[in-house]
Scaffold this active site. Structure first.
Site, PDB file in Angstrom:
ATOM      1  CB  THR A  36      -3.195 -10.015  15.185  1.00 43.80           C
ATOM      2  OG1 THR A  36      -2.596  -8.782  15.605  1.00 43.80           O
ATOM      3  CG2 THR A  36      -4.698  -9.838  15.056  1.00 43.80           C
TER       4      THR A  36
ATOM      5  CB  VAL B 295      -1.027   0.030   1.166  1.00 45.79           C
ATOM      6  CG1 VAL B 295      -2.006  -1.123   1.049  1.00 45.79           C
ATOM      7  CG2 VAL B 295      -0.331   0.050   2.519  1.00 45.79           C
TER       8      VAL B 295
ATOM      9  CE1 TYR C 163      -0.950   0.793  14.961  1.00 40.19           C
ATOM     10  CE2 TYR C 163      -2.195   1.563  16.874  1.00 40.19           C
ATOM     11  CZ  TYR C 163      -2.052   0.708  15.795  1.00 40.19           C
ATOM     12  OH  TYR C 163      -3.039  -0.226  15.539  1.00 40.19           O
TER      13      TYR C 163
HETATM   14  N1  LIG Z   1      -3.830  -6.218  16.618  1.00 38.94           N
HETATM   15  C1  LIG Z   1      -4.326  -5.178  17.290  1.00 38.94           C
HETATM   16  O1  LIG Z   1      -4.305  -5.111  18.541  1.00 38.94           O
HETATM   17  C2  LIG Z   1      -5.017  -4.086  16.536  1.00 38.94           C
HETATM   18  C3  LIG Z   1      -5.931  -3.286  17.234  1.00 38.94           C
HETATM   19  C4  LIG Z   1      -6.570  -2.244  16.576  1.00 38.94           C
HETATM   20  C5  LIG Z   1      -6.318  -2.029  15.227  1.00 38.94           C
HETATM   21  N2  LIG Z   1      -5.425  -2.821  14.582  1.00 38.94           N
HETATM   22  C6  LIG Z   1      -5.190  -2.531  13.161  1.00 38.94           C
HETATM   23  O2  LIG Z   1      -5.701  -3.598  12.397  1.00 38.94           O
HETATM   24  C7  LIG Z   1      -5.001  -3.702  11.169  1.00 38.94           C
HETATM   25  C8  LIG Z   1      -4.547  -5.142  10.970  1.00 38.94           C
HETATM   26  O3  LIG Z   1      -3.661  -5.460  12.040  1.00 38.94           O
HETATM   27  P1  LIG Z   1      -3.378  -6.953  12.512  1.00 38.94           P
HETATM   28  O4  LIG Z   1      -3.292  -6.904  13.993  1.00 38.94           O
HETATM   29  O5  LIG Z   1      -4.283  -7.906  11.843  1.00 38.94           O
HETATM   30  O6  LIG Z   1      -1.883  -7.107  11.956  1.00 38.94           O
HETATM   31  P2  LIG Z   1      -1.113  -8.377  11.367  1.00 38.94           P
HETATM   32  O7  LIG Z   1       0.315  -7.997  11.449  1.00 38.94           O
HETATM   33  O8  LIG Z   1      -1.598  -9.625  11.982  1.00 38.94           O
HETATM   34  O9  LIG Z   1      -1.590  -8.382   9.820  1.00 38.94           O
HETATM   35  C9  LIG Z   1      -1.309  -7.293   9.002  1.00 38.94           C
HETATM   36  C10 LIG Z   1      -1.351  -7.703   7.541  1.00 38.94           C
HETATM   37  O10 LIG Z   1      -1.037  -6.539   6.768  1.00 38.94           O
HETATM   38  C11 LIG Z   1      -0.037  -6.865   5.820  1.00 38.94           C
HETATM   39  N3  LIG Z   1       0.750  -5.680   5.493  1.00 38.94           N
HETATM   40  C12 LIG Z   1       1.667  -5.052   6.275  1.00 38.94           C
HETATM   41  N4  LIG Z   1       2.212  -4.020   5.610  1.00 38.94           N
HETATM   42  C13 LIG Z   1       1.627  -3.986   4.393  1.00 38.94           C
HETATM   43  C14 LIG Z   1       1.767  -3.146   3.261  1.00 38.94           C
HETATM   44  N5  LIG Z   1       2.669  -2.148   3.236  1.00 38.94           N
HETATM   45  N6  LIG Z   1       0.980  -3.370   2.187  1.00 38.94           N
HETATM   46  C15 LIG Z   1       0.098  -4.394   2.183  1.00 38.94           C
HETATM   47  N7  LIG Z   1      -0.057  -5.235   3.210  1.00 38.94           N
HETATM   48  C16 LIG Z   1       0.687  -5.035   4.309  1.00 38.94           C
HETATM   49  C17 LIG Z   1       0.783  -7.961   6.493  1.00 38.94           C
HETATM   50  O11 LIG Z   1       1.537  -8.708   5.549  1.00 38.94           O
HETATM   51  C18 LIG Z   1      -0.289  -8.760   7.191  1.00 38.94           C
HETATM   52  O12 LIG Z   1      -0.851  -9.729   6.337  1.00 38.94           O
HETATM   53  C19 LIG Z   1      -3.857  -2.680  11.261  1.00 38.94           C
HETATM   54  O13 LIG Z   1      -4.240  -1.506  10.574  1.00 38.94           O
HETATM   55  C20 LIG Z   1      -3.735  -2.418  12.753  1.00 38.94           C
HETATM   56  O14 LIG Z   1      -3.207  -1.156  13.026  1.00 38.94           O
HETATM   57  C21 LIG Z   1      -4.783  -3.844  15.185  1.00 38.94           C
HETATM   58  C1  LIG Z   2       2.561  -0.462  23.145  1.00 43.71           C
HETATM   59  C2  LIG Z   2       1.395  -1.197  22.658  1.00 43.71           C
HETATM   60  C3  LIG Z   2       1.117  -2.421  23.420  1.00 43.71           C
HETATM   61  C4  LIG Z   2       0.707  -3.497  22.560  1.00 43.71           C
HETATM   62  C5  LIG Z   2      -0.426  -3.084  21.717  1.00 43.71           C
HETATM   63  C6  LIG Z   2      -0.361  -3.736  20.430  1.00 43.71           C
HETATM   64  C7  LIG Z   2      -1.243  -3.498  19.510  1.00 43.71           C
HETATM   65  C8  LIG Z   2      -2.441  -2.691  19.704  1.00 43.71           C
HETATM   66  C9  LIG Z   2      -2.878  -1.988  18.698  1.00 43.71           C
HETATM   67  C10 LIG Z   2      -4.133  -1.263  18.798  1.00 43.71           C
HETATM   68  O1  LIG Z   2      -4.378  -0.579  17.614  1.00 43.71           O
HETATM   69  C11 LIG Z   2      -4.179  -0.312  19.945  1.00 43.71           C
HETATM   70  C12 LIG Z   2      -5.411  -0.572  20.657  1.00 43.71           C
HETATM   71  C13 LIG Z   2      -5.906   0.123  21.668  1.00 43.71           C
HETATM   72  C14 LIG Z   2      -5.386   1.410  22.179  1.00 43.71           C
HETATM   73  C15 LIG Z   2      -5.878   1.604  23.539  1.00 43.71           C
HETATM   74  C16 LIG Z   2      -6.130   2.726  24.111  1.00 43.71           C
HETATM   75  C17 LIG Z   2      -6.025   4.052  23.527  1.00 43.71           C
HETATM   76  C18 LIG Z   2      -7.011   5.000  24.110  1.00 43.71           C
HETATM   77  C19 LIG Z   2      -6.842   5.187  25.559  1.00 43.71           C
HETATM   78  C20 LIG Z   2      -7.725   6.261  26.153  1.00 43.71           C
HETATM   79  O2  LIG Z   2      -8.547   6.866  25.482  1.00 43.71           O
HETATM   80  O3  LIG Z   2      -7.572   6.469  27.350  1.00 43.71           O
END
Ligand SMILES: NC(=O)c1ccc[n+]([C@@H]2O[C@H](COP(=O)([O-])OP(=O)(O)OC[C@H]3O[C@@H](n4cnc5c(N)ncnc54)[C@H](O)[C@@H]3O)[C@@H](O)[C@H]2O)c1
Ligand SMILES: CCCCC/C=C\C=C\[C@H](O)C/C=C\C/C=C\CCCC(=O)O
Length: 258
Positions: free
Chosen positions: A188, A65, A151
């Site tokens: 994840t 992307v 982030y």
């Molecule tokens: N895991 C969490 O706690 C969490 C919480 C809230 C939001 N998110 C968001 O959810 C989304 C997915 O995260 P996830 O936890 O499933 O991560 P993940 O690492 O398990 O999966 C991410 C996927 O994106 C792909 N990817 C990474 N960079 C890319 C690029 N430049 N182009 C195309 N594909 C790419 C990876 O190859 C992988 O398949 C992210 O935007 C993340 O920020 C994650």
């Molecule tokens: C340093 C990060 C610890 C591990 C977290 C890993 C991935 C999480 C990714 C999510 O996108 C983040 C999720 C939740 C964020 C939580 C709180 C933010 C808001 C807090 C508030 O409003 O007080």
């Protein structure tokens, strides 16, 4: 929107949340183009999906992307193969504060890049059928994740972009709804990898662990279910949906222009 026969594009589709979303869209009758940079995991997932859903309903496309060229090629290939695009899930994202410029390029600019190319296929003003875009933001798009400031900034940016695009779509007649999904922590690889680094280092680790305890950890299917709500509910546009274990809530944003 009923999903049967609809054509969806999912970025970051082969792992984690993207994989769960892809599977749920397929279960509900959609065709899915999986855009990702992880070819090995992608090919292995495709074998399973083709066995389960048939040869004709999925397409794996190598697409970073960060590359306009790869995005244009991937969306054109999707439209040529399936006959248009109805649903876009901007989901690809990373968490790495030490390579923060790349994180901005993927998490925020990636969403913008893919959306602008997708509009050329989806917007009714460009000959498309309209449809829906869902951007995977985060709870960190609505409040601070204290040891991940960049982030946090990317996810706030995704929510701002989502809301402005939703209003632009309504005002201009794109026929596209645009919504953001805001999950708390999700089980994840992204979560596990960041946690293992965190355990060794940061003096902010304790605060983050408290946050994880407070919000809990979702499984990917809970997140995919919430995303499906934003895709299928035609009344939702410009929304940010918070997802925490056993609970979903739509955010009420302050209205300044009243
Ligand atoms: N895991 C969490 O706690 C969490 C919480 C809230 C939001 N998110 C968001 O959810 C989304 C997915 O995260 P996830 O936890 O499933 O991560 P993940 O690492 O398990 O999966 C991410 C996927 O994106 C792909 N990817 C990474 N960079 C890319 C690029 N430049 N182009 C195309 N594909 C790419 C990876 O190859 C992988 O398949 C992210 O935007 C993340 O920020 C994650
Ligand atoms: C340093 C990060 C610890 C591990 C977290 C890993 C991935 C999480 C990714 C999510 O996108 C983040 C999720 C939740 C964020 C939580 C709180 C933010 C808001 C807090 C508030 O409003 O007080």
């Amino acid at each position: 929107m009923a999903l049967n026969g609809k054509i969806a594009v999912v970025t970051g589709a082969v792992m984690g949340i993207g994989k769960a979303v892809t599977e749920l869209l397929l279960q509900n009758g959609a065709k899915v183009a999986l855009l990702d940079v992880n070819r090995i995991a992608g090919e292995s997932l495709m074998e399973t999906l083709k066995k389960q859903y048939g040869q004709e309903r999925t397409l794996l496309l190598n697409c970073n992307v960060e590359s306009d060229e790869q995005i244009k090629a991937a969306l054109q290939k999707t439209a040529d193969t399936f006959g248009g695009i109805d649903i876009l899930c901007n989901n690809a994202g990373i968490m790495n504060e030490s390579t923060w410029e790349r994180m901005v390029s993927i998490n925020l600019m990636g969403v913008i890049r893919v959306t602008y190319v997708a509009l050329e296929h989806m917007s009714k003003l460009a000959g498309g059928r309209g449809g829906v875009i869902v951007n995977t933001a985060s709870l960190a798009g609505l409040g601070p994740l204290l040891n991940c400031p960049v982030y946090t900034a990317t996810k706030h940016g995704v929510i701002g972009f989502t809301r402005a695009m939703a209003d632009a779509s309504t005002a201009s007649g794109y026929g596209i709804r645009v919504n953001a999904l805001c999950p708390s922590f999700v089980q994840t690889d992204l979560f596990t990898n960041v946690l293992s680094i965190l355990r060794q280092s940061s003096h902010l680790a304790a605060a983050t662990h408290q946050m994880i305890e407070k919000f809990g950890v979702l499984n990917v299917s809970e997140v995919a279910d919430a995303l499906l709500e934003l895709v299928t509910d035609d009344t939702k546009n410009g929304e940010a949906l918070i997802v925490v274990p056993n609970e979903r809530n739509y955010i009420t944003f302050p209205s300044i222009l009243k």
